[in-house]
Design an enzyme around this catalytic site. Structure first.
Site: not given
Lengths: 452, 400
Positions: A51, A53, A79, A111-112, A277, A351
Site C-alpha cells: 500500500d 495510500h 491501494d 480495494n481502495h 492485494h 492490504h
C-alpha cells in the site's frame, strides 16, 4: 523531452498536471491495461510493493531505497490512493511511469481503487479540492476498472545471490556475503545494511516412504503410460547443470528413488509467486479461475473479485468472516492447498498494516508487504518492499507453465501435486517515513486525528 | 539497489533541529509577561481541544453511531467535516462506555439523589441526554471548564432551537434572566438550570485554582457548598480527556480536592477516559504529533498503562477495601470495551453503518485509549450498594 517526460518531472515534484493531461494519460493507460490479463505475468527480478495510500513523499523514499524506474522493475499491489494527502500525485506518477515504461512497472488493483471507497477515504475530496470538479476523479476511476487483479512472478530464484540481477556498483550491495549461496531471506535497512538474514534449511518433505512421496512427486507409474513424458515436463526437473546440490537430475523414471533423499526442485528454481492485494477467495481454487473473471467494473460488494481485493490471512482453519465487512479470513490450510495446487511457492499480498513493514505467515507461504511508513502520519510503523531475484541459472528461461499445472495430472483428478515448493529468496528493504519538511515539494503539515 | 539521484531527505534534514520546542519546562528567567502570554496561548490550545472533541461527536452522531439531538445544538458553527469511520467508532465506544458506567450509577437500587461532577466538560451533552432518557431523575450535575469554554456553551444554549429542544426533550427552561454575560463575553458566575429535583450547573473555573495546598478541608467543603455541590450524595467524578492536560501534580491535587471532601460513608467514584501506552511506536508518534500541535499529554507517562491507571485510583482511596467499606479500581482499553461491552446486535448495527477498512489501525488506535473507573462505598448488604453493578462489567486482564 516528451510531454510524458514533462508530466513525470512535474509529478515527481509533487505538482499536479492539468486536467486535460490527466484525461489523455488515463486514456493511454486504459489502452495499455485493457491488453493485460486479469493476472499479469511478470518476470523476476522485480520489487514488490504494498500500500502507498497517497503518501507521496514516502513513495519518493521508496524509489530512493529500492531504485528508480526504469532501473528497477516494480510491482505495486494496489491501494495507491486514499488516506494520505497526495493520492492524486502518487497515482498519476505511477500511471505515467506505467505508460512510459510498461514493461518495467506493474500496477494491480487494491480495494481502495474503487468509486465507493474513494468517496469515503479521501481521494474524491482531494480531486475536488485540487481541480474544482470531479472530472479527474472520474478519469482515474475508469482506469481503476482496468487494473489487473493479480500478478504471477515467474523465474524467481530460491537463493539470494549477489550476482543475480543486481549491479555490483551499488554501494548497498557491498554488504552481501559474496560466497554464501544459502541465504533464503534477508532484511536490509534503508542504507542497505543487513539487519538480519535467514539461511535456507532443507525443505520440509513428506515422510520419505516411497508410497507417500511417490504420489506427491510424480504421477503414479500406471499413469505414466497414459501421459507421455513429453507432455508433463515438471519444470522442477529442467536440466540445471549449474546446481551443485542436485545429485541426480530427477527424471520421471528415477523420481521414485530421488524423491526420498533429494530436494525435488533444484535450489535455483522455485514455483511462481502470486501477487494480489488482499488474498484468496472461497470461489477461486486455481489461478486460472481468476483469469476467467470479468474485471472491468467497479469492485463488487461480494464475489471472487471482491474477495481477492479484501480478504486477509488469519490464524484460523478454513474460511472465516472478515471484520472488514467484505472478503474473508483464510487459514494456513487454505494457503497450503492453494499453493500446492497452483505450483506457487509464495503468495505476496498487501492490504494489512504491519508495524515492521512485512510479515511472513504460515511457514513462509504468504507474506504481507506494507509500503506506507508512519501510515496516516499516525501509526509509527516502518514500511518495506520485497525484492525477488532472477533465477540466473535458467538463463532467464521461465520453466513453468503457471496456472496450468493441474494439466500434468490429467483431467478430473483432484490431486495435490506434491509437497510445498521452496519459497523464493526474499530481500526486504525496510524504510521509514520521509521527513515532511522536504524542500521544493508542497508539504502541507498533515494533522493526524486523535481523541481529545 | 538504491537510487542515488534521489536525495536522501533524512540526511538533508540532519542538524535542522527539532521543531516545536515550546512547551514543557520553559526556562526560568523568561520575563513574567512572556510567561503569561505563553501560558495563555497554551491554555487556548487546551481549550480548543473541545472543538476537536465536539467535531468528532457531531460526526459520529451524523453518521448514525450515536443518538444525540443536543450535539449539533451545542457545537459552534453547525456543519463539521466528517471524520473517518475509525474515528467515529472510537467516539462511539468512548461515549457508550462512559454512558454505561453512568447508567449503572444512576440506576443502582438505592433510590436517592445522585451527583455527577464533570471536569473539563466543554460542549459535552451528557447531562441533556440523561435528562431526556430519565425524565424523573433526581440528579445534580456539575460541569467545570475554563470560562472561555463555559461562555461558549452558554452562548450556544441561548439559541432558540436549543431552548426548544431543552423544553421538548428535557422539560426544562432556560433562566429568564439569561443576560448575565459580562461585556467581554466571559461569565464568571455559575450558570444553572433546574427542573424539579434535577439541577444542572455550569461552573467557569480554571481547575488549577483548586490546587492551592494551603486550603484546608473545611475551606474546601465551604468552596464546594458555595458551588452547590452536595457532600452527602453519592457522587461520580468524570474526567474525559481533561486531567491529562494538567501537570501530574495538579491533576493529582484536583482528584484529591474532590474525593477527599466526601465523608467515607458517602459513595464516591471516579471515571477517567484518556490515552495510555506512550512507549510503543504508535504511542511515541501520538505524543510527537500532538506536541507539534501544542497539545501536551502531561500525565500520560505518569499513568501509562491499565495497571498504572488502577494504581492511580487506588492512591485516591478508590479500590478494594476491608470490612464494611467496599470498592474497586478497574481499567480497560477501548479495543477491549468494543469487543466485550457492546452487545452483538448493537455491534452489528455499528459495523453496518460504514465501511471499515482500517481494522489494524483501529485496534492500534483503540488500544491507546482507556476508561478507568474506581469507586468506594460503605454498605451492609449488597442491595444497598450503588456501585455493585460496576464490579460485574467485563474486566480486562493485564496488559497483553
Amino acid at each position: 523531452m516528451s510531454d510524458l517526460d514533462k508530466a513525470i518531472a512535474q509529478l515527481r515534484a509533487c505538482r499536479p498536471i492539468p486536467e486535460s493531461q490527466v484525461r489523455e494519460l488515463c486514456y493511454k493507460a486504459r489502452e495499455l491495461l485493457i491488453e493485460e490479463g486479469n493476472v499479469v505475468s511478470v518476470d523476476a527480478p522485480v520489487t514488490i510493493c504494498g500500500d502507498i495510500h497517497g503518501q507521496f513523499h514516502d513513495l519518493m523514499e521508496l524509489f530512493r531505497v529500492g531504485g528508480d524506474v526504469p532501473d528497477t522493475n516494480y510491482l505495486f499491489m494496489g491501494d495507491f490512493v486514499d488516506r494520505g494527502f497526495y493520492s492524486l500525485e502518487s497515482f498519476l506518477l505511477l500511471l505515467c511511469l506505467k505508460v512510459r515504461y510498461p514493461d518495467r512497472i506493474t500496477l494491480i488493483r487494491g480495494n481502495h481503487e474503487s468509486r465507493q471507497i474513494t468517496t469515503v477515504y479521501g481521494f474524491y475530496d482531494e480531486c475536488i479540492r485540487k481541480y474544482g470538479s470531479a472530472n479527474v476523479w472520474r478519469y482515474c476511476c475508469e482506469v481503476f476498472d482496468y487494473l489487473a487483479l493479480g500478478a504471477l512472478i515467474l523465474g524467481a530464484t530460491t537463493d539470494l545471490a549477489p550476482t543475480s540481477s543486481i549491479s555490483l556498483e551499488e554501494s548497498t550491495q557491498s554488504t552481501l556475503p559474496a560466497d554464501d549461496d544459502d541465504i533464503e531471506s534477508e532484511v536490509l535497512d534503508s542504507q542497505g545494511r543487513v539487519q538480519c538474514k535467514t539461511i535456507r534449511t532443507p525443505p520440509l518433505r513428506d515422510p520419505p516412504t516411497n508410497s507417500t512421496s511417490n504420489g506427491h512427486i510424480s504421477p503414479a507409474p500406471d499413469r505414466d503410460a497414459l501421459s507421455p513424458p513429453a507432455e508433463r515436463p515438471p519444470s522442477s526437473s529442467l536440466p540445471n547443470a549449474s546446481s551443485p546440490t542436485l545429485g541426480s537430475t530427477p527424471q520421471p523414471s528415477t523420481s521414485q528413488q530421488s524423491s526420498s533423499s533429494f530436494p525435488i526442485h533444484p535450489p535455483s528454481s522455485t514455483g511462481s509467486i502470486l501477487c494480489v492485494h488482499g488474498g484468496l477467495s472461497p470461489l477461486i481454487d486455481t489461478v486460472d479461475k481468476i483469469r476467467l473473471l470479468d474485471r472491468k467494473q467497479e469492485v463488487p460488494h461480494e464475489g471472487a473479485m471482491c474477495d481477492l481485493l479484501w480478504s486477509d490471512p488469519d490464524d484460523i482453519e478454513g474460511w472465516g468472516l472478515s471484520p472488514r465487512g467484505a472478503g474473508y479470513l483464510f487459514g494456513s490450510d487454505i494457503v497450503t492447498h492453494f499453493n500446492r495446487k497452483n505450483d506457487l511457492s509464495l503468495i505476496a499480498r498487501a492490504h494489512q498494516l504491519v508495524m515492521e513493514g512485512y510479515k511472513e505467515m504460515f511457514e513462509r507461504q504468504i507474506v504481507t508487504v506494507w509500503s506506507a511508513p508512519n501510515y496516516c502520519y499516525r501509526c509509527g510503523n516502518v514500511a518495506a518492499i520485497l525484492e525477488i531475484g532472477e533465477d540466473g541459472a535458467n538463463g532467464g528461461v521461465v520453466g513453468r507453465s503457471n496456472g496450468d499445472v493441474g494439466r500434468r495430472y490429467g483431467l478430473g483428478e483432484e490431486q495435490v501435486p506434491h509437497s510445498s515448493l521452496p519459497p523464493p529468496g526474499r530481500r526486504y528493504r525496510v524504510f521509514e517515513a520521509a521527513p515532511q519538511d522536504s524542500r521544493g515539494m508542497p508539504a502541507k503539515k498533515p494533522v493526524a486525528e486523535y481523541f481529545l | 539497489m538504491s537510487a542515488p539521484q534521489i536525495p536522501n531527505l533524512h540526511t538533508l534534514r540532519r542538524g535542522v533541529g527539532r521543531r516545536g520546542g515550546r512547551g514543557r519546562g520553559v526556562a526560568s528567567g523568561v520575563a513574567e509577561s512572556n510567561n503569561e502570554t505563553n501560558q495563555t496561548r497554551k491554555d487556548a490550545i487546551v481549550q480548543s481541544t473541545d472543538t476537536d472533541a465536539a467535531t468528532s461527536r457531531l460526526s459520529a452522531v451524523e453518521a448514525g453511531y450515536l443518538d444525540d439531538p443536543f450535539a449539533k445544538l451545542l457545537t459552534h458553527g453547525g456543519h463539521v467535516d466528517r471524520r473517518l469511520p475509525l474515528m467515529n467508532r472510537g467516539t462511539y465506544v468512548r461515549t457508550v462506555a462512559i454512558d454505561r458506567l453512568v447508567d449503572e450509577f444512576l440506576r443502582s437500587t438505592r433510590k436517592c439523589a445522585r451527583q455527577i461532577i464533570s471536569l473539563g466538560a466543554g460542549s459535552d451533552s451528557r447531562f441533556f441526554r440523561l435528562k431526556t432518557k430519565y425524565p424523573d431523575i433526581c440528579l445534580s450535575y456539575h460541569e467545570f471548564d475554563f470560562p472561555t469554554n463555559t461562555a461558549a456553551k452558554i452562548h450556544q444554549m441561548q439559541n432558540p432551537s436549543f431552548a426548544h429542544s431543552l423544553k421538548g426533550l428535557c422539560n426544562m427552561d432556560l433562566p429568564s434572566s439569561s443576560t448575565s454575560l459580562s461585556n467581554d463575553g466571559i461569565q464568571n458566575d455559575s450558570f444553572q438550570l433546574q427542573a424539579d429535583s434535577c439541577h444542572y450547573h455550569l461552573h467557569p473555573l480554571d481547575l488549577r485554582t483548586l490546587t492551592n495546598p494551603k486550603r484546608n478541608q473545611d475551606q474546601i467543603k465551604q468552596d464546594l457548598s458555595r458551588l452547590g455541590i452536595s457532600l452527602d450524595v453519592p457522587t461520580l467524578l468524570l474526567s474525559e480527556c481533561c486531567l491529562i492536560y494538567l501537570p501530574p501534580e495538579d491533576a493529582d491535587s484536583v482528584l484529591s480536592y474532590f474525593t477527599s471532601a466526601f465523608h467515607p460513608a458517602i459513595p464516591v467514584a471516579v471515571v477517567i477516559y484518556e490515552p495510555i501506552r506512550p512507549h510503543d511506536a504508535f504511542g511515541r508518534t501520538m505524543v510527537s504529533n500532538l506536541t507539534a500541535r501544542g497539545i501536551h499529554l502531561q500525565t500520560l507517562h505518569a499513568h501509562d498503562s491499565l495497571a498504572a491507571q488502577k494504581e492511580r485510583l487506588g492512591k485516591h482511596g478508590l479500590g478494594s477495601m476491608a470490612g464494611k467499606e467496599t470498592g474497586g479500581a478497574e481499567a480497560a482499553d477501548i479495543d477491549f470495551i468494543w469487543q466485550t461491552w457492546i452487545e452483538e446486535a448493537e455491534k452489528e448495527r455499528v459495523e453496518g453503518l460504514e465501511w471499515m477498512d482500517e481494522v489494524e489501525e483501529w485496534r492500534l488506535l483503540a488500544r491507546h485509549y482507556c476508561v478507568a473507573w474506581g469507586w468506594r462505598e460503605t454498605s451492609d448488604n449488597v442491595n444497598d450498594s450503588v456501585f455493585e453493578p460496576w464490579g460485574q462489567l467485563p474486566m480486562q486482564d493485564e496488559e497483553a
